[in-house]
Design an enzyme around this catalytic site. Sequence first.
Site, PDB file in Angstrom:
ATOM      1  N   TYR A 291       1.035  -0.971   0.182  1.00 47.22           N
ATOM      2  CA  TYR A 291      -0.054  -0.451   0.420  1.00 47.22           C
ATOM      3  C   TYR A 291       1.198   1.083  -0.027  1.00 47.22           C
ATOM      4  CZ  TYR A 291      -2.591  -3.962   2.174  1.00 47.22           C
ATOM      5  OH  TYR A 291      -3.379  -4.487   2.777  1.00 47.22           O
ATOM      6  N   ASP A 293       0.397   4.824   0.885  1.00 48.88           N
ATOM      7  CA  ASP A 293      -0.454   5.511   1.626  1.00 48.88           C
ATOM      8  C   ASP A 293      -0.446   6.818   1.399  1.00 48.88           C
ATOM      9  OD1 ASP A 293      -1.164   3.505   3.500  1.00 48.88           O
ATOM     10  OD2 ASP A 293       0.260   4.017   4.982  1.00 48.88           O
ATOM     11  N   GLU A 296      -1.530   6.197  -2.961  1.00 47.89           N
ATOM     12  CA  GLU A 296      -3.146   5.646  -3.301  1.00 47.89           C
ATOM     13  C   GLU A 296      -4.276   5.707  -2.444  1.00 47.89           C
ATOM     14  OE1 GLU A 296      -0.537   1.184  -5.197  1.00 47.89           O
ATOM     15  OE2 GLU A 296      -1.401   1.695  -3.065  1.00 47.89           O
ATOM     16  N   ASN A 376      -6.457   0.314   9.227  1.00 52.67           N
ATOM     17  CA  ASN A 376      -6.273  -0.838  10.204  1.00 52.67           C
ATOM     18  C   ASN A 376      -5.416   0.199  11.667  1.00 52.67           C
ATOM     19  OD1 ASN A 376      -4.999  -1.778   7.964  1.00 52.67           O
ATOM     20  ND2 ASN A 376      -3.268  -2.995   9.452  1.00 52.67           N
ATOM     21  N   TYR A 377      -3.949   0.973  10.193  1.00 59.07           N
ATOM     22  CA  TYR A 377      -3.157   1.917  10.927  1.00 59.07           C
ATOM     23  C   TYR A 377      -2.671   3.666  10.716  1.00 59.07           C
ATOM     24  CZ  TYR A 377       0.954  -1.433  11.678  1.00 59.07           C
ATOM     25  OH  TYR A 377       1.595  -2.418  11.822  1.00 59.07           O
ATOM     26  N   HIS A 427       5.627  -7.079   7.781  1.00 57.64           N
ATOM     27  CA  HIS A 427       5.251  -5.987   6.767  1.00 57.64           C
ATOM     28  C   HIS A 427       6.505  -4.569   6.698  1.00 57.64           C
ATOM     29  CE1 HIS A 427       2.637  -5.303  10.171  1.00 57.64           C
ATOM     30  NE2 HIS A 427       2.646  -4.313   9.728  1.00 57.64           N
ATOM     31  N   HIS A 429       7.614  -0.794   6.812  1.00 65.02           N
ATOM     32  CA  HIS A 429       6.562   0.791   6.592  1.00 65.02           C
ATOM     33  C   HIS A 429       7.630   1.217   6.329  1.00 65.02           C
ATOM     34  CE1 HIS A 429       2.680  -0.229   9.280  1.00 65.02           C
ATOM     35  NE2 HIS A 429       4.211  -1.386  10.261  1.00 65.02           N
ATOM     36  N   HIS A 588       8.550  -4.593  10.408  1.00 63.67           N
ATOM     37  CA  HIS A 588       7.765  -5.203  11.391  1.00 63.67           C
ATOM     38  C   HIS A 588       7.041  -6.580  11.618  1.00 63.67           C
ATOM     39  CE1 HIS A 588       3.824  -3.979  14.046  1.00 63.67           C
ATOM     40  NE2 HIS A 588       4.405  -4.641  14.430  1.00 63.67           N
TER      41      HIS A 588
END
Length: 633
Positions: A291, A293, A296, A376-377, A427, A429, A588
Amino acid sequence: MAHPLSRLAEDEVARNRELLVEAGIATESTRFALVSLLEPAKAAVLAWQPGDPVDRRVRSLLLDRQTGAVREAVVSLTRGEVVADRAVDVVAEGQPPILHEEFDLVEEILWKDEAWNAAMRRRGIGEPRSVRISALSAGCFDLPGETGLRLVRCLAFLQLNKDDNLWAHPIDGVVAYVDLIAGRVHDLVDDGPAEIPRTAYDYHLDRPARTTQKPIAITQPEGPSFTVEGDVVTWEKWQFRIGFNAVEGLTLHQIGFQDGGRLRPVVYRASVAEMVVPYGDPSPVRFWQNYFDAGEYSLGKEANSLTLGCDCLGEIRYFDATVHDDDGQPRTVANAICMHEEDAGVLWKHTDHYNGSVSTRRQRRLVISFFVTVGNYDYGFYWYLYLDGTIELECKATGIVFTSAFPAGDDYPWAAEIAPGIGAPFHQHLFSARLDMMVDGLSNAVDEIDVERVPIGPGNPYGNAFTRKITRLAKESEAARLADGNLGRTWRISNPESRNALGQPVGYTLHPEGLPPLLADDASSIARRAAFTRKHLWVTAYAEDERFPAGEYVNQNAGKTGIDTWIQADRALDGADLVVWHTFGLTHYPRTEDWPIMPVDHTGFTLKPSGFFDANPALDTPAPQPQHPDCCH
């Protein structure tokens, strides 16, 4: 008279829509994916003087909901007319960001789709509307039949009641690819049912709280030390301008430091221009999870309204942010930006046994921040300015980890079990800070500085010597670099035309954390689309149209327009107008302690003056008020 970089106001966003409707460009089926100030060229902004005319221009990215056609239009608010309009080739360039209304649209599509409902029944779910859909960006994987379609890929969660934390109940093994323009399921991948965890983890509901905490009061009886005039902030010796847009959210402009009677520029424009969250689960229903962020999901449009006592403590100055809704109407996010001062510990301290002096000064910093929620984040972005000329960015990740089913007794190599039957895929970030540098002017250069060990020899007979290795990054092909903690690697941005008292070029040094960059294979789709994540540092010669490291249109872009394509021009960097792009972030592996809500994790970088000043610029910091007469002085 507006400054060329003044943030868009509500009436300007509304007028932009009016002009596009009057011109016949925006119709009833038009959706406004992006509306943003078209910032004037850097040279024009630097040349501008109060009283000079300003042509206020707004750029809009428009999607026709019926046909899927995309247009990019530029309106001159000053002249009251459309000055540019073109069709966007969604195959070659990419799709507009996902719209707010599309999150609701996919639920309606799937609740009515028989194949989807059959997949739910196979999992023991009979009520379609208890299934909530996470509409996720599709990426670009060259899958048959997807070319030119506006797609999202949808994973599902069971919501037991209206107060339920649905992330605790992943409906695994099935994913729907939804065509947003046709309003139908394009493809359904069902890898077989997995047991749905049904234990409630409703962290947000009231529960008995500990009673051990005493109040902490942060007060400034005489008010804060900063002043605000419009978008311009002055604090201690710093001055800068606040900006905000739908993609990046908070931006800082024309950051300078008052020194020797003049405001010395440091950074022309600073922002987080992109962030990507690549997941590491290669399963048939999750291989595509990556994703962007900003590009998109439009970070700025997801900004939270911040609350005193909860999000911010102390003497707070809030700034509202004006963005837009899907119809192009203005939408104001109250208290989107929080600014305040903080005590930041000891600035310096020394007890001198020869002259008997005891000197202590307190460090203080100005905090400019905003918070966003993307699915969710939740992410907080905190810019810090310090008394000693240091600039720091801290990004905070919290919220709820994305969940999957975790088979009992299974040692699944791509996810961690965080609660019985609940997995969380591994994942990253990864953030891209865009630093349009202006260290004492437009002529800048970048050096890579490594520590260098020296072997025992004639010049180092006892083996104690070490020095540093300095390498000038002379052109773009040489300036795509990885951090290296073993070498203590930093990058110094200097101005060869401006010298300090020692005759050395003035500079600022970027200190990276040096955590892992992108871990996906270099030949993967995400490595092409998020090429900026493969290196910690990129340096480019300034170009007006190179604003976002993954390109202007990120959604379903195959990776043909990003920073790795720009540097093929291999422009000279030595003594040029430079943009420094810094990739940093977190890898993470979720813990049980990250569930059901994740304590804040931190990442960021620091820019420290290195030869920019002739001495410690905070020598005039006042002594703190001692609590004892023999303290501090």
